[in-house]
Design a protein around this motif. Structure first.
Motif, PDB file in Angstrom:
ATOM      1  N   GLU A   1     -30.573 -14.182  -4.126  1.00  9.37           N
ATOM      2  CA  GLU A   1     -29.310 -14.531  -4.771  1.00  9.37           C
ATOM      3  C   GLU A   1     -28.198 -14.656  -3.734  1.00  9.37           C
ATOM      4  O   GLU A   1     -27.350 -15.551  -3.804  1.00  9.37           O
ATOM      5  CB  GLU A   1     -28.943 -13.470  -5.813  1.00  9.37           C
ATOM      6  CG  GLU A   1     -27.763 -13.858  -6.687  1.00  9.37           C
ATOM      7  CD  GLU A   1     -27.540 -12.867  -7.808  1.00  9.37           C
ATOM      8  OE1 GLU A   1     -26.642 -13.115  -8.630  1.00  9.37           O
ATOM      9  OE2 GLU A   1     -28.245 -11.843  -7.861  1.00  9.37           O
ATOM     10  N   TYR A   2     -28.213 -13.769  -2.750  1.00 10.60           N
ATOM     11  CA  TYR A   2     -27.207 -13.810  -1.688  1.00 10.60           C
ATOM     12  C   TYR A   2     -27.270 -15.136  -0.936  1.00 10.60           C
ATOM     13  O   TYR A   2     -26.242 -15.796  -0.736  1.00 10.60           O
ATOM     14  CB  TYR A   2     -27.426 -12.642  -0.728  1.00 10.60           C
ATOM     15  CG  TYR A   2     -26.676 -12.775   0.575  1.00 10.60           C
ATOM     16  CD1 TYR A   2     -25.315 -12.493   0.648  1.00 10.60           C
ATOM     17  CD2 TYR A   2     -27.332 -13.196   1.732  1.00 10.60           C
ATOM     18  CE1 TYR A   2     -24.624 -12.621   1.836  1.00 10.60           C
ATOM     19  CE2 TYR A   2     -26.645 -13.329   2.925  1.00 10.60           C
ATOM     20  CZ  TYR A   2     -25.296 -13.044   2.973  1.00 10.60           C
ATOM     21  OH  TYR A   2     -24.611 -13.182   4.149  1.00 10.60           O
ATOM     22  N   TYR A   3     -28.458 -15.536  -0.522  1.00 15.31           N
ATOM     23  CA  TYR A   3     -28.584 -16.777   0.243  1.00 15.31           C
ATOM     24  C   TYR A   3     -28.277 -17.994  -0.619  1.00 15.31           C
ATOM     25  O   TYR A   3     -27.739 -18.989  -0.126  1.00 15.31           O
ATOM     26  CB  TYR A   3     -29.980 -16.876   0.864  1.00 15.31           C
ATOM     27  CG  TYR A   3     -30.142 -15.972   2.060  1.00 15.31           C
ATOM     28  CD1 TYR A   3     -29.428 -16.210   3.230  1.00 15.31           C
ATOM     29  CD2 TYR A   3     -30.968 -14.851   2.007  1.00 15.31           C
ATOM     30  CE1 TYR A   3     -29.547 -15.363   4.324  1.00 15.31           C
ATOM     31  CE2 TYR A   3     -31.093 -13.998   3.099  1.00 15.31           C
ATOM     32  CZ  TYR A   3     -30.378 -14.264   4.253  1.00 15.31           C
ATOM     33  OH  TYR A   3     -30.486 -13.424   5.335  1.00 15.31           O
ATOM     34  N   THR A   4     -28.580 -17.917  -1.906  1.00 14.48           N
ATOM     35  CA  THR A   4     -28.220 -19.012  -2.812  1.00 14.48           C
ATOM     36  C   THR A   4     -26.709 -19.174  -2.884  1.00 14.48           C
ATOM     37  O   THR A   4     -26.173 -20.287  -2.799  1.00 14.48           O
ATOM     38  CB  THR A   4     -28.780 -18.748  -4.219  1.00 14.48           C
ATOM     39  OG1 THR A   4     -30.205 -18.701  -4.163  1.00 14.48           O
ATOM     40  CG2 THR A   4     -28.356 -19.853  -5.183  1.00 14.48           C
ATOM     41  N   MET A   5     -26.003 -18.047  -3.031  1.00 17.47           N
ATOM     42  CA  MET A   5     -24.542 -18.087  -3.103  1.00 17.47           C
ATOM     43  C   MET A   5     -23.942 -18.548  -1.777  1.00 17.47           C
ATOM     44  O   MET A   5     -22.955 -19.296  -1.751  1.00 17.47           O
ATOM     45  CB  MET A   5     -24.000 -16.710  -3.483  1.00 17.47           C
ATOM     46  CG  MET A   5     -24.363 -16.267  -4.892  1.00 17.47           C
ATOM     47  SD  MET A   5     -23.862 -14.562  -5.255  1.00 17.47           S
ATOM     48  CE  MET A   5     -22.083 -14.722  -5.240  1.00 17.47           C
ATOM     49  N   LYS A   6     -24.543 -18.126  -0.673  1.00 17.24           N
ATOM     50  CA  LYS A   6     -24.026 -18.513   0.637  1.00 17.24           C
ATOM     51  C   LYS A   6     -24.189 -20.010   0.865  1.00 17.24           C
ATOM     52  O   LYS A   6     -23.263 -20.685   1.341  1.00 17.24           O
ATOM     53  CB  LYS A   6     -24.746 -17.728   1.730  1.00 17.24           C
ATOM     54  CG  LYS A   6     -24.142 -17.917   3.116  1.00 17.24           C
ATOM     55  CD  LYS A   6     -24.787 -16.977   4.126  1.00 17.24           C
ATOM     56  CE  LYS A   6     -24.149 -17.157   5.498  1.00 17.24           C
ATOM     57  NZ  LYS A   6     -24.737 -16.237   6.500  1.00 17.24           N
ATOM     58  N   ILE A   7     -25.352 -20.540   0.505  1.00 18.66           N
ATOM     59  CA  ILE A   7     -25.583 -21.979   0.655  1.00 18.66           C
ATOM     60  C   ILE A   7     -24.647 -22.766  -0.260  1.00 18.66           C
ATOM     61  O   ILE A   7     -24.096 -23.800   0.126  1.00 18.66           O
ATOM     62  CB  ILE A   7     -27.058 -22.320   0.349  1.00 18.66           C
ATOM     63  CG1 ILE A   7     -27.959 -21.742   1.447  1.00 18.66           C
ATOM     64  CG2 ILE A   7     -27.252 -23.830   0.245  1.00 18.66           C
ATOM     65  CD1 ILE A   7     -29.436 -21.842   1.133  1.00 18.66           C
ATOM     66  N   GLU A   8     -24.454 -22.256  -1.481  1.00 15.04           N
ATOM     67  CA  GLU A   8     -23.523 -22.902  -2.406  1.00 15.04           C
ATOM     68  C   GLU A   8     -22.120 -22.928  -1.805  1.00 15.04           C
ATOM     69  O   GLU A   8     -21.422 -23.949  -1.860  1.00 15.04           O
ATOM     70  CB  GLU A   8     -23.490 -22.154  -3.738  1.00 15.04           C
ATOM     71  CG  GLU A   8     -22.510 -22.752  -4.741  1.00 15.04           C
ATOM     72  CD  GLU A   8     -22.373 -21.914  -5.996  1.00 15.04           C
ATOM     73  OE1 GLU A   8     -22.555 -22.465  -7.095  1.00 15.04           O
ATOM     74  OE2 GLU A   8     -22.076 -20.713  -5.870  1.00 15.04           O
ATOM     75  N   GLY A   9     -21.705 -21.810  -1.215  1.00 12.91           N
ATOM     76  CA  GLY A   9     -20.381 -21.744  -0.604  1.00 12.91           C
ATOM     77  C   GLY A   9     -20.227 -22.736   0.529  1.00 12.91           C
ATOM     78  O   GLY A   9     -19.199 -23.420   0.641  1.00 12.91           O
ATOM     79  N   GLU A  10     -21.236 -22.835   1.375  1.00 16.23           N
ATOM     80  CA  GLU A  10     -21.184 -23.779   2.494  1.00 16.23           C
ATOM     81  C   GLU A  10     -21.088 -25.215   1.988  1.00 16.23           C
ATOM     82  O   GLU A  10     -20.351 -26.041   2.548  1.00 16.23           O
ATOM     83  CB  GLU A  10     -22.421 -23.605   3.373  1.00 16.23           C
ATOM     84  CG  GLU A  10     -22.449 -22.278   4.129  1.00 16.23           C
ATOM     85  CD  GLU A  10     -23.772 -22.028   4.826  1.00 16.23           C
ATOM     86  OE1 GLU A  10     -24.745 -22.764   4.523  1.00 16.23           O
ATOM     87  OE2 GLU A  10     -23.845 -21.109   5.665  1.00 16.23           O
ATOM     88  N   THR A  11     -21.816 -25.506   0.913  1.00 18.71           N
ATOM     89  CA  THR A  11     -21.801 -26.856   0.342  1.00 18.71           C
ATOM     90  C   THR A  11     -20.431 -27.190  -0.238  1.00 18.71           C
ATOM     91  O   THR A  11     -19.884 -28.281  -0.005  1.00 18.71           O
ATOM     92  CB  THR A  11     -22.869 -26.983  -0.757  1.00 18.71           C
ATOM     93  OG1 THR A  11     -24.153 -26.691  -0.205  1.00 18.71           O
ATOM     94  CG2 THR A  11     -22.878 -28.389  -1.343  1.00 18.71           C
ATOM     95  N   ILE A  12     -19.867 -26.255  -0.993  1.00 20.74           N
ATOM     96  CA  ILE A  12     -18.560 -26.480  -1.624  1.00 20.74           C
ATOM     97  C   ILE A  12     -17.465 -26.603  -0.571  1.00 20.74           C
ATOM     98  O   ILE A  12     -16.575 -27.459  -0.669  1.00 20.74           O
ATOM     99  CB  ILE A  12     -18.251 -25.337  -2.612  1.00 20.74           C
ATOM    100  CG1 ILE A  12     -19.236 -25.376  -3.783  1.00 20.74           C
ATOM    101  CG2 ILE A  12     -16.822 -25.435  -3.129  1.00 20.74           C
ATOM    102  CD1 ILE A  12     -19.176 -24.156  -4.677  1.00 20.74           C
ATOM    103  N   LEU A  13     -17.526 -25.769   0.450  1.00 18.40           N
ATOM    104  CA  LEU A  13     -16.544 -25.853   1.532  1.00 18.40           C
ATOM    105  C   LEU A  13     -16.653 -27.193   2.260  1.00 18.40           C
ATOM    106  O   LEU A  13     -15.640 -27.817   2.601  1.00 18.40           O
ATOM    107  CB  LEU A  13     -16.748 -24.704   2.520  1.00 18.40           C
ATOM    108  CG  LEU A  13     -16.322 -23.313   2.046  1.00 18.40           C
ATOM    109  CD1 LEU A  13     -16.798 -22.248   3.030  1.00 18.40           C
ATOM    110  CD2 LEU A  13     -14.809 -23.227   1.881  1.00 18.40           C
ATOM    111  N   GLY A  14     -17.884 -27.643   2.476  1.00 18.53           N
ATOM    112  CA  GLY A  14     -18.085 -28.925   3.144  1.00 18.53           C
ATOM    113  C   GLY A  14     -17.527 -30.083   2.341  1.00 18.53           C
ATOM    114  O   GLY A  14     -16.925 -31.014   2.898  1.00 18.53           O
TER     115      GLY A  14
END
Length: 267
Positions: free
Chosen positions: A60-73
């Motif tokens: 779940e942590y890595y899913t949220m982190k990847i989501e954050g990177e995508t949204i920031l990008g």
């Protein structure tokens, strides 16, 4: 007037929700008006990880982190298209604590009052409420998609300098006009105060009018919100609207108003 008030650094919390996208749109417009640098922030909410014990926390942590990177990008690409200065922050922790800490070096926060359950906690009363209460800079809350800021409502009861100065500087940057509003109460005649603030604002070269109304302050402000593009609300240390409104008045104005509301805390 405080000549040092600026909007050089604007903090923009994002979580990928429709409401946070509206905040990004207003932030991009503000960056153009104020020549600001936008700081897009995504917080991996560590308190939300595996809340119900049904998912592997590490996944779940890595899913949220990847989501954050995508949204920031994605937000960075939007800023690039507008030619806006920007940077991205991917943080971990309790969202409101992270945002309040970052607010120490920001001139303003532009955020939605609602969002996904993790980042902005659904409705004011969660993350947004705590950010408004704890921020070291003004917080501009948004709900609708309008980017136009021309007509500014400035409710007053006393001379809340930070709120008055923010309204003046905002009007100067957008070539807007200000309506100074006060509500008449028993044994309190606000007309002299309204006249004084109107005269001060007029000396700054800003189009301004004054108005004294009767009724419940919150109801009057909310009722007039549809005629304005922005409300600038001064809040005292106790959380009330200046010195007369308590018990969630600011929260009601933010949630019920038809236009964005900038909350300026008098520290």
């Amino acid at each position: 007037m405080d000549e040092h008030i600026s909007f050089n650094n604007i903090l923009v919390p994002i979580d990928g929700s429709t409401s946070s996208e509206i905040a990004v749109e207003l932030a991009l417009h503000s960056a153009e008006e104020f020549s600001s640098c936008l700081e897009f922030v995504y917080v991996v909410d560590m308190t939300a990880l595996n809340k119900f014990g049904t998912v592997d926390p590490s996944k779940e942590y890595y899913t949220m982190k990847i989501e954050g990177e995508t949204i920031l990008g994605y937000s960075a690409k939007l800023a690039d298209k507008k030619g806006a200065k920007h940077k991205e922050i991917l943080a971990e922790g309790v969202p409101w604590e992270i945002l309040c800490e970052l607010s120490k070096s920001a001139d303003m926060i532009i955020m939605s009052v609602s969002g996904k359950s993790g980042m902005m906690a659904g409705r004011i009363g969660g993350t947004a409420k705590k950010v408004i209460e704890g921020s070291y800079c003004p917080v501009l809350t948004v709900k609708s998609g309008s980017n136009k800021i021309e007509d500014i409502l400035l409710p007053v009861y006393d001379e809340n300098r930070p709120a008055i100065d923010v309204a003046i500087q905002t009007a100067k940057r957008v070539n807007g006009k200000i309506t100074v509003l006060s509500v008449k109460e028993k044994d309190h005649d606000p007309q002299p105060l309204v006249d004084k603030i109107v005269e001060e604002i007029r000396k700054e070269g800003i189009e301004v009018t004054g108005e004294v109304a009767e009724g419940s302050p919150v109801e009057v402000i909310v009722g007039k919100s549809g005629m304005f593009d922005l409300i600038v609300v001064g809040v005292d240390r106790r959380g009330g609207l200046q010195s007369i409104l308590h018990g969630g008045a600011t929260e009601r104005i933010v949630t019920m108003s038809s236009c964005p509301v900038t909350v300026v805390r008098n520290r």
